[in-house]
Structure formats: C-alpha cells, structure tokens
Design a protein around this motif. Structure first.
Motif, PDB file in Angstrom:
ATOM      1  N   LYS A  47     -18.933  11.807  85.889  1.00  0.00           N
ATOM      2  CA  LYS A  47     -18.433  10.479  85.505  1.00  0.00           C
ATOM      3  C   LYS A  47     -17.272  10.590  84.515  1.00  0.00           C
ATOM      4  O   LYS A  47     -17.175  11.558  83.757  1.00  0.00           O
ATOM      5  N   THR A  48     -16.429   9.568  84.529  1.00  0.00           N
ATOM      6  CA  THR A  48     -15.306   9.530  83.592  1.00  0.00           C
ATOM      7  C   THR A  48     -15.293   8.204  82.841  1.00  0.00           C
ATOM      8  O   THR A  48     -15.726   7.174  83.353  1.00  0.00           O
ATOM      9  N   MET A  49     -14.781   8.263  81.625  1.00  0.00           N
ATOM     10  CA  MET A  49     -14.677   7.063  80.780  1.00  0.00           C
ATOM     11  C   MET A  49     -13.244   6.910  80.287  1.00  0.00           C
ATOM     12  O   MET A  49     -12.640   7.877  79.813  1.00  0.00           O
ATOM     13  N   ALA A  50     -12.690   5.704  80.395  1.00  0.00           N
ATOM     14  CA  ALA A  50     -11.394   5.386  79.787  1.00  0.00           C
ATOM     15  C   ALA A  50     -11.657   4.767  78.428  1.00  0.00           C
ATOM     16  O   ALA A  50     -12.463   3.843  78.295  1.00  0.00           O
ATOM     17  N   MET A  51     -10.991   5.273  77.393  1.00  0.00           N
ATOM     18  CA  MET A  51     -11.153   4.746  76.031  1.00  0.00           C
ATOM     19  C   MET A  51      -9.811   4.185  75.564  1.00  0.00           C
ATOM     20  O   MET A  51      -8.857   4.942  75.350  1.00  0.00           O
ATOM     21  N   ILE A  52      -9.770   2.865  75.410  1.00  0.00           N
ATOM     22  CA  ILE A  52      -8.532   2.183  75.020  1.00  0.00           C
ATOM     23  C   ILE A  52      -8.569   1.892  73.517  1.00  0.00           C
ATOM     24  O   ILE A  52      -9.498   1.221  73.038  1.00  0.00           O
ATOM     25  N   PHE A  53      -7.587   2.385  72.793  1.00  0.00           N
ATOM     26  CA  PHE A  53      -7.518   2.129  71.347  1.00  0.00           C
ATOM     27  C   PHE A  53      -6.219   1.411  70.999  1.00  0.00           C
ATOM     28  O   PHE A  53      -5.152   2.012  71.051  1.00  0.00           O
ATOM     29  N   ALA A  54      -6.327   0.150  70.596  1.00  0.00           N
ATOM     30  CA  ALA A  54      -5.171  -0.577  70.076  1.00  0.00           C
ATOM     31  C   ALA A  54      -5.048  -0.386  68.562  1.00  0.00           C
ATOM     32  O   ALA A  54      -4.045  -0.785  67.961  1.00  0.00           O
ATOM     33  N   LYS A  55      -6.082   0.204  67.946  1.00  0.00           N
ATOM     34  CA  LYS A  55      -6.130   0.428  66.491  1.00  0.00           C
ATOM     35  C   LYS A  55      -6.493   1.885  66.237  1.00  0.00           C
ATOM     36  O   LYS A  55      -7.017   2.542  67.127  1.00  0.00           O
ATOM     37  N   PRO A  56      -6.287   2.369  64.996  1.00  0.00           N
ATOM     38  CA  PRO A  56      -6.696   3.751  64.684  1.00  0.00           C
ATOM     39  C   PRO A  56      -8.211   3.923  64.705  1.00  0.00           C
ATOM     40  O   PRO A  56      -8.952   2.934  64.671  1.00  0.00           O
ATOM     41  N   SER A  57      -8.649   5.170  64.719  1.00  0.00           N
ATOM     42  CA  SER A  57     -10.079   5.467  64.682  1.00  0.00           C
ATOM     43  C   SER A  57     -10.317   6.944  64.432  1.00  0.00           C
ATOM     44  O   SER A  57      -9.570   7.780  64.927  1.00  0.00           O
ATOM     45  N   MET A  58     -11.341   7.273  63.682  1.00  0.00           N
ATOM     46  CA  MET A  58     -11.884   8.634  63.701  1.00  0.00           C
ATOM     47  C   MET A  58     -13.245   8.608  64.382  1.00  0.00           C
ATOM     48  O   MET A  58     -13.440   9.176  65.444  1.00  0.00           O
ATOM     49  N   ARG A  59     -14.226   7.944  63.749  1.00  0.00           N
ATOM     50  CA  ARG A  59     -15.596   7.955  64.249  1.00  0.00           C
ATOM     51  C   ARG A  59     -15.729   7.476  65.685  1.00  0.00           C
ATOM     52  O   ARG A  59     -16.391   8.106  66.506  1.00  0.00           O
ATOM     53  N   THR A  60     -15.125   6.341  65.996  1.00  0.00           N
ATOM     54  CA  THR A  60     -15.342   5.756  67.319  1.00  0.00           C
ATOM     55  C   THR A  60     -14.779   6.668  68.397  1.00  0.00           C
ATOM     56  O   THR A  60     -15.442   6.966  69.391  1.00  0.00           O
ATOM     57  N   ARG A  61     -13.571   7.163  68.176  1.00  0.00           N
ATOM     58  CA  ARG A  61     -12.962   8.040  69.165  1.00  0.00           C
ATOM     59  C   ARG A  61     -13.765   9.329  69.321  1.00  0.00           C
ATOM     60  O   ARG A  61     -14.139   9.727  70.424  1.00  0.00           O
ATOM     61  N   VAL A  62     -14.039   9.988  68.204  1.00  0.00           N
ATOM     62  CA  VAL A  62     -14.653  11.313  68.297  1.00  0.00           C
ATOM     63  C   VAL A  62     -16.110  11.214  68.760  1.00  0.00           C
ATOM     64  O   VAL A  62     -16.579  12.037  69.549  1.00  0.00           O
ATOM     65  N   SER A  63     -16.827  10.202  68.302  1.00  0.00           N
ATOM     66  CA  SER A  63     -18.241  10.090  68.699  1.00  0.00           C
ATOM     67  C   SER A  63     -18.386   9.705  70.165  1.00  0.00           C
ATOM     68  O   SER A  63     -19.252  10.243  70.864  1.00  0.00           O
ATOM     69  N   PHE A  64     -17.559   8.798  70.659  1.00  0.00           N
ATOM     70  CA  PHE A  64     -17.640   8.449  72.086  1.00  0.00           C
ATOM     71  C   PHE A  64     -17.227   9.635  72.958  1.00  0.00           C
ATOM     72  O   PHE A  64     -17.888   9.953  73.943  1.00  0.00           O
ATOM     73  N   GLU A  65     -16.124  10.263  72.594  1.00  0.00           N
ATOM     74  CA  GLU A  65     -15.594  11.349  73.430  1.00  0.00           C
ATOM     75  C   GLU A  65     -16.560  12.535  73.439  1.00  0.00           C
ATOM     76  O   GLU A  65     -16.853  13.111  74.492  1.00  0.00           O
ATOM     77  N   THR A  66     -17.080  12.873  72.253  1.00  0.00           N
ATOM     78  CA  THR A  66     -18.002  14.002  72.155  1.00  0.00           C
ATOM     79  C   THR A  66     -19.323  13.693  72.854  1.00  0.00           C
ATOM     80  O   THR A  66     -19.838  14.505  73.621  1.00  0.00           O
ATOM     81  N   GLY A  67     -19.854  12.509  72.599  1.00  0.00           N
ATOM     82  CA  GLY A  67     -21.134  12.131  73.204  1.00  0.00           C
ATOM     83  C   GLY A  67     -21.060  12.107  74.723  1.00  0.00           C
ATOM     84  O   GLY A  67     -21.949  12.623  75.408  1.00  0.00           O
ATOM     85  N   PHE A  68     -19.998  11.544  75.254  1.00  0.00           N
ATOM     86  CA  PHE A  68     -19.862  11.449  76.714  1.00  0.00           C
ATOM     87  C   PHE A  68     -19.733  12.850  77.320  1.00  0.00           C
ATOM     88  O   PHE A  68     -20.329  13.145  78.357  1.00  0.00           O
TER      89      PHE A  68
END
Ligand code: CP
Ligand code: NVA
Length: 309
Positions: A47-68
């Motif tokens: 499976k693949t996930m698209a993650m759209i960020f209109a704002k900065p992030s550390m936790r949300t980006r890294v936790s979603f990407e790592t968890g998936f």
C-alpha cells in the motif's frame, strides 16, 4: 463517494465511544508489537500513502511516514511547494488523482474546508493531520498517553491552559464521546469556537468548562496541557499574543497549584520560556516525549481503522 469498508478520520466526534476505544486499544497492541522488535506485522504491505503538507511539521511527517513504513507500506511526502492544493490545482482534482495512485491520503492544511473537500472527492480514506480548526490525531495520541500514565482517561481532569485553538477543539470533540472533565483556561477573546463548545456540552457526556482563570482551573488536575500561543499561520501575531497571554504561562507555581498528581503535556513544538518554562517541561512529571512517541502508535491504529484492516 462512499468508501466501501473504509472511513475518513477527520474529527474524533465522527466516531462513537466503542470505536474510539477500539482504536486506542489497537494502538497499544500494535505499539507492543513494534516495541518488541517484531517486524513481521505488515498490514500495509503493497500500500501507498500520499501525505500533503501545506504547513511545516516534524512529528506528523515523521510519525506517519515511519509508522506506515514499519507496517509494510510506502509513504510519499508532498511539501508546501509540491501540490499547492487550491492554488496550483483544485482540491477536487487533487483528491481524484491521488485516489488513483494511493490507498490513503493524509493532509495538513490551513482552512478546515480543504480537508472536507479533499475527503468529499477522494475515493480513498483521508486522515486529518491538522487544520486551523482541529488536530484529531494529536488528541488520540494524547488519550493513549493519559491511559498509559494515569491508568484511564474516563473520569480524569484535563486542564488546557492557553489559546482556544485547534488542539482545544479536538479535546472538546473527544469530550463529546468519552466522559472526562475538560477545562480550557484562556485569555478573554481567545476562547475556543462557541459552536464546538456547545456541541461538546450538548452531547452531555463530559463536564466541560471554559474559564479565564488558570490558577483556579488547574486545581486537582490529572493533566495540565499547554500549546503555543501563536499557531502556524498566526506567527505575525506572536508579539501581541505574548502581551495578552501574560499569566497563562505554565510555570512551577501553576504546577504546584495543580497538585502532586498532575502530569504536564504539550503537543510540541514548544516555545520554552513563553507558554511553558524549561523547569516544567523538563520535570519528572512531564510526559511530552512519550506523548510525541504515541503519535506514531495512535496513527497506526487510525490508519488500520480507516483502511478497514
Ligand atoms: N504536534 C505536532 O503535530 O507536531 P508537528 O507540527 O511537528 O507535526
Ligand atoms: N496549535 C498548533 C499546534 C501544532 C502541532 C498549531 O496549529 O500550530
């Protein structure tokens, strides 16, 4: 479009108590598997996930990407310059194109309407990774953290001190589903959205208080919670807000008033010396890092639920 066997995750109050508790139980289970070093649980394989960020992030980006990834999938980071949803391309087109490549979409946006539009036009589940209105994945992680440290969420007293922002709205929407005592202490004029307060109060599940008196509010708290005074998109108001929010800093005195059982929580990023002192964030009863870690575990369970797995 209908999403057969699958569901968006946009607001905590879109779900009943049994479903929220099931997701939190699942989060604890999958956390134990990951922490044990077992890498054989791969429900997102292929499976693949698209993650759209209109704002900065550390936790949300890294936790979603790592968890998936840890659960077998592949996540694609799309930063503020990539998709430019609603600017380079209409949201309804973004939703339909990504739905043809990806099994799930996570998005962090400014206007809440953007996530609603994305979910409306996508044929795959959409997960809310923060909007100007709410931040449901954060508060699911917070609930998991409270259950781990206090032993339960039901019946606890959670006191938020600061701006009546997106974090507060998600606390209120959780309080519309799970019974606990939620207090928001904020300066006059910085109260949470009145409709959301009303919705949470009318649900009749939790005791909900909005006050301008942090000293009184924190008494007997199980958790004292803080967030930045100027959220993303409000940074030009930061200087003005520092004036108005005097007296709303979580410092050692406020934690003393809360009492010995109170934990300190903060969704992070924190501005040390502004909304919270170094002493409070570094104290033994501060659980901000377990809280940050739980973003990943809560979200893994949210994605499993969204995908009907
Ligand atoms: N708490 C949180 O959402 O952090 P980021 O903005 O770093 O993702
Ligand atoms: N209220 C903050 C939360 C950051 C995770 C913001 O929206 O910037």
């Amino acid at each position: 479009p209908a999403k057969a066997g699958m569901e968006d995750f946009l607001h905590i109050s879109d779900f009943d108590k049994a479903t929220i508790m099931k997701i939190l139980d699942r989060a604890a289970e999958v956390k134990a598997v990951i922490k044990s070093g077992d890498r054989a649980f791969l429900p997102f394989k292929g499976k693949t996930m698209a993650m759209i960020f209109a704002k900065p992030s550390m936790r949300t980006r890294v936790s979603f990407e790592t968890g998936f990834f840890l659960l077998g999938g592949h996540a694609i980071y799309l930063g503020p310059d990539d998709i430019q949803m609603g600017k380079r391309e209409e949201t309804c087109d973004v939703a339909r194109v990504l739905s043809r490549y990806n099994d799930i979409i996570m998005a962090r946006v400014f206007a809440h309407q953007d996530i609603l539009d994305l979910a409306k036009h996508a044929t795959v589940p959409v997960i809310n990774g923060l909007t100007d209105y709410n931040h449901p994945c954060q508060i699911m992680a917070d609930a998991l953290t409270i259950i781990e440290h206090v032993g339960r969420l039901e019946g606890t007293k959670v006191v938020y001190v600061g701006d009546g922002n997106n974090i507060v709205h998600s606390w209120l929407l959780l309080a519309a589903v799970i019974p606990f005592h939620f207090v928001c202490a904020c300066p006059k004029g910085f109260e949470p959205d009145a409709k959301t307060v009303q919705k949470a109060q009318q649900a009749g599940i939790s005791k909900i208080e909005i006050t301008n008196d942090p000293q009184e509010a924190v008494r007997g708290a199980d958790v004292v919670y803080s967030d930045v005074w100027a959220s993303m998109g409000q940074k030009e108001e930061a200087a003005h807000r520092r004036q108005v929010f005097q007296g709303f800093q979580v410092d050692e005195n406020l934690m003393k008033l809360a009492g010995p059982k109170a934990y300190f929580m903060h969704c992070l990023p924190a501005e040390r010396g502004v909304e919270v002192t170094d002493g409070v964030i570094e104290a033994p009863n501060s659980i901000v890092f377990p809280q940050a870690e739980n973003r990943m575990h809560a979200q893994n369970a949210i994605m499993l639920h969204a995908l009907g797995l």
